[in-house]
Scaffold this motif. Structure first.
Motif, PDB file in Angstrom:
ATOM      1  N   LEU A  39       0.861  -1.176   0.000  1.00  0.00           N
ATOM      2  CA  LEU A  39       0.000   0.000   0.000  1.00  0.00           C
ATOM      3  C   LEU A  39       0.900   1.229   0.000  1.00  0.00           C
ATOM      4  O   LEU A  39       1.704   1.424   0.919  1.00  0.00           O
ATOM      5  N   PHE A  40       0.785   2.063  -1.032  1.00  0.00           N
ATOM      6  CA  PHE A  40       1.504   3.325  -1.107  1.00  0.00           C
ATOM      7  C   PHE A  40       0.560   4.442  -0.672  1.00  0.00           C
ATOM      8  O   PHE A  40      -0.527   4.591  -1.231  1.00  0.00           O
ATOM      9  N   VAL A  41       0.977   5.206   0.337  1.00  0.00           N
ATOM     10  CA  VAL A  41       0.161   6.297   0.874  1.00  0.00           C
ATOM     11  C   VAL A  41       0.932   7.597   0.696  1.00  0.00           C
ATOM     12  O   VAL A  41       2.031   7.757   1.235  1.00  0.00           O
ATOM     13  N   PRO A  73      -3.116  -7.167   7.249  1.00  0.00           N
ATOM     14  CA  PRO A  73      -2.132  -6.720   8.247  1.00  0.00           C
ATOM     15  C   PRO A  73      -0.691  -7.049   7.895  1.00  0.00           C
ATOM     16  O   PRO A  73       0.227  -6.409   8.417  1.00  0.00           O
ATOM     17  N   ASP A  74      -0.457  -8.026   7.008  1.00  0.00           N
ATOM     18  CA  ASP A  74       0.918  -8.375   6.662  1.00  0.00           C
ATOM     19  C   ASP A  74       1.396  -7.726   5.375  1.00  0.00           C
ATOM     20  O   ASP A  74       2.497  -7.997   4.904  1.00  0.00           O
ATOM     21  N   ASP A  75       0.599  -6.845   4.772  1.00  0.00           N
ATOM     22  CA  ASP A  75       1.057  -6.096   3.608  1.00  0.00           C
ATOM     23  C   ASP A  75       2.050  -5.019   4.050  1.00  0.00           C
ATOM     24  O   ASP A  75       1.959  -4.472   5.157  1.00  0.00           O
ATOM     25  N   LEU A  76       2.987  -4.707   3.177  1.00  0.00           N
ATOM     26  CA  LEU A  76       3.946  -3.639   3.437  1.00  0.00           C
ATOM     27  C   LEU A  76       3.277  -2.286   3.209  1.00  0.00           C
ATOM     28  O   LEU A  76       2.519  -2.104   2.259  1.00  0.00           O
ATOM     29  N   ILE A  77       3.564  -1.334   4.079  1.00  0.00           N
ATOM     30  CA  ILE A  77       3.079   0.043   3.927  1.00  0.00           C
ATOM     31  C   ILE A  77       4.268   0.922   3.525  1.00  0.00           C
ATOM     32  O   ILE A  77       5.277   0.961   4.230  1.00  0.00           O
ATOM     33  N   VAL A  78       4.162   1.594   2.390  1.00  0.00           N
ATOM     34  CA  VAL A  78       5.135   2.600   1.990  1.00  0.00           C
ATOM     35  C   VAL A  78       4.434   3.948   2.053  1.00  0.00           C
ATOM     36  O   VAL A  78       3.493   4.198   1.299  1.00  0.00           O
ATOM     37  N   LEU A  79       4.861   4.774   2.989  1.00  0.00           N
ATOM     38  CA  LEU A  79       4.227   6.064   3.228  1.00  0.00           C
ATOM     39  C   LEU A  79       5.183   7.169   2.794  1.00  0.00           C
ATOM     40  O   LEU A  79       6.365   7.145   3.145  1.00  0.00           O
ATOM     41  N   GLY A  88       9.598  -1.878  13.567  1.00  0.00           N
ATOM     42  CA  GLY A  88       9.063  -2.180  12.241  1.00  0.00           C
ATOM     43  C   GLY A  88       8.928  -0.988  11.319  1.00  0.00           C
ATOM     44  O   GLY A  88       8.355  -1.108  10.226  1.00  0.00           O
ATOM     45  N   HIS A  89       9.445   0.179  11.737  1.00  0.00           N
ATOM     46  CA  HIS A  89       9.280   1.406  10.942  1.00  0.00           C
ATOM     47  C   HIS A  89      10.658   1.944  10.548  1.00  0.00           C
ATOM     48  O   HIS A  89      11.469   2.306  11.403  1.00  0.00           O
ATOM     49  N   HIS A  90      10.899   2.019   9.250  1.00  0.00           N
ATOM     50  CA  HIS A  90      12.143   2.554   8.690  1.00  0.00           C
ATOM     51  C   HIS A  90      11.812   3.862   7.991  1.00  0.00           C
ATOM     52  O   HIS A  90      11.013   3.899   7.064  1.00  0.00           O
ATOM     53  N   VAL A 110       6.558  -0.755   7.989  1.00  0.00           N
ATOM     54  CA  VAL A 110       6.424   0.529   7.301  1.00  0.00           C
ATOM     55  C   VAL A 110       7.787   1.010   6.810  1.00  0.00           C
ATOM     56  O   VAL A 110       8.767   1.019   7.568  1.00  0.00           O
ATOM     57  N   LEU A 111       7.837   1.414   5.565  1.00  0.00           N
ATOM     58  CA  LEU A 111       8.922   2.223   5.040  1.00  0.00           C
ATOM     59  C   LEU A 111       8.331   3.599   4.753  1.00  0.00           C
ATOM     60  O   LEU A 111       7.419   3.717   3.932  1.00  0.00           O
TER      61      LEU A 111
END
Length: 552
Positions: free
Chosen positions: A252-254, A294-300, A351-353, A333-334
């Motif tokens: 998911l790109f936010v 819940p196990d999808d990667l989040i790119v914000l 878990g947040h980079h 999260v990246l």
């Protein structure tokens, strides 16, 4: 433009993009819609090689706060009273329409009266959209979308003039054209205050040939706007919603606009903005995450960093980042940002980079011209100007730095620094700049000479050692300090840089003292280690030692 006029290719012409109501919102009937305070519509799908549309269930659509999922007939409903926006969140395996410059069209801007003329904005805003349409429809194209893909990441191209836009074209864009990727994105400061350049900028970046998502920065503001409400009028006209999201593979790109305009500068030139996400956008993110596995990667992505080494000034960091981290807790999260023209890696939560990325413009297009006539543009922390590539493999990721000029695989710079003069360290150079960066070092000066290595995309998880010849490797120490190369570069060529450009403390420099027992002659210096992702990195240099007390 009628809803039946979208080409099967998913591409929109420039004329259709400008003339269409936000290019993706397709209007069908108006009677009574405005009074309801509700936006409704249908999401359709077409096959890549076909024209027949079918309603698409299970697609997320948002008004920037609430998130709705289309029902079995592809229909959604969302609150929308007064001015607002509706955007579709592209699901995996589908493509958004793009205009002729490869700008994805994902939103419908609802602004019945358009941009008020009374604001006196320098750059054109929105034409009146009229009453709320009875149906705001979106059409997506079914495509093959692998779970493994690459993304080109730009931030701060920031051309101040047409001439500097030439530099963007001839460095980062030219190099990115040769890199295979699924799409690209820019995390703000697409321009440097002159918003009339959007058309040409989009035409240039569009030639990379990829869907290109963009996020606004502080230099993309309508600076005559009295407050935040009308500070993105030109952006909305050109790109659509300033904050939005899309899915690709298992990611998911936010894209969140976190530049809050506080009003026209007083005095002129003051920076009256701050890094602030706001309650409404945080609610959107929370509602959106409730719909994502819940196990999808989040790119914000934001423009202003969540946190930065340059300090906690609200113009350099996000004041409500704690609330954002709470919303993201428990996710992998990246988060990506630009703005500071430095390169940094932070780990603000489990878990947040957080990756503050290299600016395409580096030192705002400052520095001596190369033989191409393009400024060297070395960033104030010593990183060459450039961009990054994000590699996604399922839900795992890595990033890599790509210099926009010079050797495309350059990872680090090795320099020697003398401390012969107390409190005045200097880079060891020959007396003439054409003689190189590393002239011979007198044997009696070895004890006061440091090995200084700038790993351009290094961070707290990077580690380095050095060895000379066949000697055993010795550790290097990560040291928060000025880069000696860029410090001297700015001092040597002061007339080539913009007035505010000064060397700043770097977070990706490693140092070690040279051994004082080296024999005269030439020695191989090998620097090696691992980067933020545990990948091996390595570079070498030749160190010459003389015995006559001179430096060649």
């Amino acid at each position: 433009m009628s809803r039946d006029s979208i080409p099967a290719s998913g591409r929109l012409t420039r004329r259709e993009t400008v003339a269409g109501a936000a290019a993706l919102g397709l209007v069908a009937g108006r009677a009574g819609a405005q009074e309801s305070g509700e936006a409704t519509g249908i999401v359709y799908a077409v096959q890549a090689a076909g024209t027949e549309r079918a309603p698409l269930p299970g697609v997320l659509v948002s008004n920037g706060r609430e998130v709705a999922r289309t029902d079995g007939q592809g229909r959604y409903r969302l609150p929308l009273a007064g001015d607002g926006v509706v955007f579709v969140i592209k699901p995996p395996g589908y493509a958004l329409p793009r205009d002729s410059d490869n700008v994805p069209r994902h939103s419908y801007i609802h602004q019945p009266g358009g941009t008020p003329a009374s604001l006196g904005l320098r750059y054109k805003g929105l034409a009146p959209t009229g009453p709320l349409p009875a149906s705001i429809d979106f059409t997506l194209t079914r495509v093959h979308e692998p779970a493994d893909f690459d993304v080109i990441l730009f931030t701060d191209p920031q051309p101040e003039s047409r001439f500097e836009l030439d530099h963007v074209r001839d460095t980062a864009v030219a190099r990115a054209m040769a890199i295979p990727a699924a799409f690209g994105l820019t995390t703000g400061d697409v321009l440097f205050d002159d918003l009339s350049l959007y058309g040409r900028s989009n035409r240039i970046v569009g030639r990379i040939g990829l869907p290109w998502y963009s996020l606004p920065g502080n230099h993309d503001l309508n600076m005559q706007a009295p407050d935040a409400r009308h500070s993105r009028e030109t952006w909305k006209r050109v790109f659509g919603a300033p904050s939005y999201a899309f899915r690709h593979g298992r990611v998911l790109f936010v894209m969140l606009d976190n530049v809050e305009w506080l009003g026209p500068p007083v005095p002129v030139g003051a920076n009256t903005y701050r890094g602030h996400i706001g309650e409404r956008t945080l609610a959107f993110l929370k509602n959106l995450l409730a719909e994502i596995p819940p196990d999808d990667l989040i790119v914000l992505a934001t423009h202003i960093p969540l946190v930065t080494d340059t300090g906690d000034d609200p113009r350099s960091a996000t004041i409500d980042r704690a609330a954002l981290l709470d919303v993201l807790a428990g996710r992998t999260v990246l988060s990506l940002a630009g703005h500071t023209h430095t390169t940094e890696h932070h780990y603000p939560a489990e878990g947040h980079h957080h990756h503050v990325m290299t600016a395409v413009s580096g030192s705002w297009w400052s520095g001596p011209d190369t033989r191409t006539g393009i400024p060297s543009a070395d960033s104030r922390d010593g990183t060459p100007n450039g961009f990054h590539v994000l590699s996604i493999r399922g839900t795992a990721y890595t990033t890599r730095f790509v210099p926009a000029q010079g050797e495309p695989d350059a990872m680090m710079r090795i320099a020697f620094e003398s401390e012969l003069r107390p409190a005045a360290p200097e880079i060891v150079r020959a007396s003439h700049p054409m003689q190189g960066l590393r002239p011979p070092i007198p044997q009696d000066a070895l004890a006061s000479t440091n090995l200084v290595v700038n790993v351009f995309d290094g961070g707290p998880r990077t580690s380095l050692t050095f060895r000379i010849g066949d000697r055993a490797p010795e550790p290097m120490v990560r040291t928060r300090r000025l880069d000696p190369f860029v410090t001297e570069l700015y001092a040597r060529y002061p007339g080539t840089k913009k007035s505010w450009v000064q060397a700043t403390l770097s977070t990706h420099i490693w140092t070690a003292r040279l051994p004082d027992d080296l024999a005269t002659g030439a020695h191989r210096v090998t620097v090696e280690g691992t980067d933020e992702y545990g990948r091996p990195i390595r570079s070498c240099a030749v160190l010459e030692v003389t015995g006559d007390g001179t430096r060649g």
